[in-house]
Design a protein around this motif. Structure first.
Motif, PDB file in Angstrom:
ATOM      1  N   PHE A 125       0.819  -1.214   0.000  1.00 11.73           N
ATOM      2  CA  PHE A 125       0.000   0.000   0.000  1.00 11.73           C
ATOM      3  C   PHE A 125       0.856   1.268   0.000  1.00 11.73           C
ATOM      4  N   LYS A 126       1.974   1.223   0.711  1.00 11.67           N
ATOM      5  CA  LYS A 126       2.888   2.366   0.734  1.00 11.67           C
ATOM      6  C   LYS A 126       3.436   2.629  -0.676  1.00 11.67           C
ATOM      7  N   THR A 127       3.789   1.583  -1.376  1.00  5.18           N
ATOM      8  CA  THR A 127       4.338   1.714  -2.727  1.00  5.18           C
ATOM      9  C   THR A 127       3.314   2.318  -3.688  1.00  5.18           C
ATOM     10  N   VAL A 128       2.070   1.858  -3.613  1.00  9.08           N
ATOM     11  CA  VAL A 128       1.029   2.400  -4.482  1.00  9.08           C
ATOM     12  C   VAL A 128       0.765   3.870  -4.151  1.00  9.08           C
ATOM     13  N   ALA A 129       0.651   4.177  -2.861  1.00 13.22           N
ATOM     14  CA  ALA A 129       0.360   5.556  -2.447  1.00 13.22           C
ATOM     15  C   ALA A 129       1.474   6.509  -2.865  1.00 13.22           C
ATOM     16  N   GLU A 130       2.717   6.046  -2.811  1.00 11.54           N
ATOM     17  CA  GLU A 130       3.846   6.900  -3.208  1.00 11.54           C
ATOM     18  C   GLU A 130       3.992   7.023  -4.719  1.00 11.54           C
ATOM     19  N   ALA A 131       3.457   6.031  -5.444  1.00 10.09           N
ATOM     20  CA  ALA A 131       3.598   6.029  -6.904  1.00 10.09           C
ATOM     21  C   ALA A 131       2.546   6.880  -7.600  1.00 10.09           C
ATOM     22  N   VAL A 132       1.371   7.014  -6.980  1.00  9.66           N
ATOM     23  CA  VAL A 132       0.259   7.716  -7.631  1.00  9.66           C
ATOM     24  C   VAL A 132      -0.309   8.761  -6.679  1.00  9.66           C
ATOM     25  N   ASP A 133      -0.403   9.997  -7.153  1.00  7.83           N
ATOM     26  CA  ASP A 133      -0.923  11.096  -6.340  1.00  7.83           C
ATOM     27  C   ASP A 133      -2.450  11.108  -6.409  1.00  7.83           C
ATOM     28  N   LEU A 134      -3.050  10.150  -5.718  1.00  8.14           N
ATOM     29  CA  LEU A 134      -4.508  10.027  -5.650  1.00  8.14           C
ATOM     30  C   LEU A 134      -4.869   9.514  -4.262  1.00  8.14           C
ATOM     31  N   PRO A 135      -5.874  10.096  -3.602  1.00  9.79           N
ATOM     32  CA  PRO A 135      -6.251   9.606  -2.274  1.00  9.79           C
ATOM     33  C   PRO A 135      -6.584   8.112  -2.296  1.00  9.79           C
ATOM     34  N   ILE A 136      -6.064   7.400  -1.310  1.00 10.69           N
ATOM     35  CA  ILE A 136      -6.193   5.942  -1.249  1.00 10.69           C
ATOM     36  C   ILE A 136      -7.053   5.549  -0.050  1.00 10.69           C
ATOM     37  N   VAL A 137      -8.011   4.650  -0.317  1.00 10.33           N
ATOM     38  CA  VAL A 137      -8.798   4.024   0.744  1.00 10.33           C
ATOM     39  C   VAL A 137      -8.384   2.553   0.803  1.00 10.33           C
ATOM     40  N   LEU A 138      -7.869   2.123   1.936  1.00  9.55           N
ATOM     41  CA  LEU A 138      -7.498   0.727   2.141  1.00  9.55           C
ATOM     42  C   LEU A 138      -8.766  -0.107   2.312  1.00  9.55           C
ATOM     43  N   TYR A 139      -8.693  -1.395   1.969  1.00 11.52           N
ATOM     44  CA  TYR A 139      -9.871  -2.251   2.075  1.00 11.52           C
ATOM     45  C   TYR A 139      -9.456  -3.603   2.636  1.00 11.52           C
ATOM     46  N   VAL A 166      -9.872   3.733   5.569  1.00 11.22           N
ATOM     47  CA  VAL A 166      -9.868   2.280   5.472  1.00 11.22           C
ATOM     48  C   VAL A 166     -11.309   1.782   5.526  1.00 11.22           C
ATOM     49  N   LYS A 167     -11.609   0.827   4.671  1.00 10.78           N
ATOM     50  CA  LYS A 167     -12.889   0.120   4.704  1.00 10.78           C
ATOM     51  C   LYS A 167     -12.678  -1.158   5.504  1.00 10.78           C
ATOM     52  N   ASP A 168     -13.338  -1.240   6.640  1.00 10.15           N
ATOM     53  CA  ASP A 168     -13.202  -2.382   7.543  1.00 10.15           C
ATOM     54  C   ASP A 168     -14.397  -3.308   7.335  1.00 10.15           C
ATOM     55  N   ALA A 169     -14.173  -4.410   6.626  1.00  8.68           N
ATOM     56  CA  ALA A 169     -15.249  -5.361   6.353  1.00  8.68           C
ATOM     57  C   ALA A 169     -15.090  -6.636   7.182  1.00  8.68           C
ATOM     58  N   THR A 170     -14.483  -6.496   8.369  1.00  4.99           N
ATOM     59  CA  THR A 170     -14.332  -7.663   9.238  1.00  4.99           C
ATOM     60  C   THR A 170     -15.640  -8.023   9.930  1.00  4.99           C
ATOM     61  N   GLY A 171     -16.537  -7.037  10.095  1.00  6.22           N
ATOM     62  CA  GLY A 171     -17.776  -7.279  10.826  1.00  6.22           C
ATOM     63  C   GLY A 171     -17.580  -7.357  12.329  1.00  6.22           C
ATOM     64  N   ASP A 172     -16.373  -7.073  12.787  1.00  4.82           N
ATOM     65  CA  ASP A 172     -16.024  -7.133  14.206  1.00  4.82           C
ATOM     66  C   ASP A 172     -16.011  -5.702  14.747  1.00  4.82           C
ATOM     67  N   VAL A 173     -17.095  -5.302  15.411  1.00  6.98           N
ATOM     68  CA  VAL A 173     -17.245  -3.916  15.850  1.00  6.98           C
ATOM     69  C   VAL A 173     -16.217  -3.560  16.919  1.00  6.98           C
ATOM     70  N   ALA A 174     -15.945  -4.485  17.832  1.00  8.73           N
ATOM     71  CA  ALA A 174     -14.960  -4.211  18.886  1.00  8.73           C
ATOM     72  C   ALA A 174     -13.581  -3.967  18.284  1.00  8.73           C
ATOM     73  N   ARG A 175     -13.234  -4.753  17.297  1.00  8.59           N
ATOM     74  CA  ARG A 175     -11.960  -4.563  16.605  1.00  8.59           C
ATOM     75  C   ARG A 175     -11.962  -3.237  15.848  1.00  8.59           C
ATOM     76  N   GLY A 176     -13.078  -2.902  15.196  1.00 10.21           N
ATOM     77  CA  GLY A 176     -13.184  -1.637  14.485  1.00 10.21           C
ATOM     78  C   GLY A 176     -13.066  -0.442  15.416  1.00 10.21           C
ATOM     79  N   ILE A 187      -6.730   8.965   9.833  1.00  7.96           N
ATOM     80  CA  ILE A 187      -7.480   8.587   8.637  1.00  7.96           C
ATOM     81  C   ILE A 187      -8.865   8.127   9.092  1.00  7.96           C
ATOM     82  N   SER A 188      -9.809   8.146   8.169  1.00  5.21           N
ATOM     83  CA  SER A 188     -11.182   7.759   8.489  1.00  5.21           C
ATOM     84  C   SER A 188     -11.348   6.245   8.412  1.00  5.21           C
ATOM     85  N   VAL A 189     -12.326   5.751   9.151  1.00  3.50           N
ATOM     86  CA  VAL A 189     -12.718   4.344   9.078  1.00  3.50           C
ATOM     87  C   VAL A 189     -14.146   4.280   8.553  1.00  3.50           C
TER      88      VAL A 189
END
Length: 297
Positions: A125-139, A166-176, A187-189
């Motif tokens: 993810f670091k490599t992609v974010a540094e290579a392209v100047d576009l806001p990144i949302v992790l998933y 980051v998009k958190d699709a774990t379904g684990d609210v305590a972890r989120g 960053i936003s979740v």
């Protein structure tokens, strides 16, 4: 923090890619779907996220679908391009293409199947974010990818310029909630799990990147707005109303049920690409009843 990072919130649809019965992309249906979402109050659109079947689209089709959604939206709401891949090189190419097309951000799923280590995920993810100047949302969706990005890795990535959410699709609210607390707003979740979205918003998530919003955009938008306004009684009332729908839309692998539901609503054709197949007969009546129960059909 960018203006998009500050303003991005609410109901974000992970849009399906409409297809004819032969599997070819239905461009007119795609245009109508996008217009419908803008009218219904969807706050942003993910173009060719995993719900949009990028695994079976060709690279040129993938880019063309992103381009068409950006064209139809015409800057009325943000468009987040799905540009994830299990190859870092391919993810960079797709993200660069999305930037050139005018996407507002990119959503990158964790590399699937090859099972990178946590360090590998960080470097990817670091490599992609540094290579392209576009806001990144992790998933992070371990149930589909076979790889789970740990909270500590996401916290490290929050220091990388360009990564905004980051998009958190774990379904684990305590972890989120633990992740939200550890990030301290850097960053936003976003929830990536319709069933637990209201709970995660209640503890600090900025919205929901949703499958259910494909068929119930207005309802999902209203639910997220109520949750963000901390109007828990209204948010929970809506959440209970759509709980069965949220559940039944995963009776088979996504996007099989949601595409069938949209077909039943008369919004798209019946097409889906192998190895995914149309919804099995035994699930059709339950999906239809769930749609009727919330007044969609």
């Amino acid at each position: 923090m960018t203006q998009l990072a500050q303003n991005l919130q609410g109901s974000i649809v992970a849009l399906v890619t409409p297809m004819f019965k032969d599997g070819s992309v239905d461009w007119k249906a795609l245009e109508k779907l996008v217009e419908w979402h803008v009218e219904q109050g969807t706050n942003a659109i993910v173009a060719v996220g995993t719900t949009g079947e990028p695994s079976t689209l060709s690279p040129s089709e993938h880019i063309q679908v992103i381009q068409e959604i950006i064209r139809v939206v015409d800057k009325r709401i943000p468009v987040i391009a799905g540009t994830g891949a299990n190859s870092t090189h391919e993810a960079i190419e797709l993200t660069q293409a999305a930037k050139e097309l005018g996407a507002d951000a990119a959503l990158l799923v964790t590399p699937y199947y090859n099972k990178p280590t946590q360090e590998g995920l960080y470097q990817h993810f670091k490599t992609v974010a540094e290579a392209v100047d576009l806001p990144i949302v992790l998933y992070n969706v371990p149930g589909r990818t076979g790889v789970d990005m740990q909270n500590d890795t996401i916290v490290r990535l929050a220091d990388v310029a360009g990564i905004i959410a980051v998009k958190d699709a774990t379904g684990d609210v305590a972890r989120g909630q633990a992740l939200i607390d550890a990030l301290h707003g850097r960053i936003s979740v976003f929830s990536g799990d319709d069933e637990t979205a209201v709970e995660l918003i209640a503890v600090g998530a900025k919205g929901n990147i949703s499958v259910t919003a494909n068929v119930a955009p207005k309802i999902m938008s209203e639910m997220c707005a109520a949750a963000l306004a901390q109007n828990q009684s209204v948010a929970q009332e809506i959440n209970q109303k759509i709980a069965n729908l949220n559940n039944i839309l995963f009776c088979e692998s996504n996007p099989i049920p949601v595409k069938w539901a949209l077909h039943e609503m008369g919004l798209i054709g019946s097409g889906i690409r192998l190895p995914l197949t149309p919804l099995a007969e035994q699930y059709r009546a339950p999906v239809r009843e769930a749609l009727k129960a919330v007044g969609i059909i």
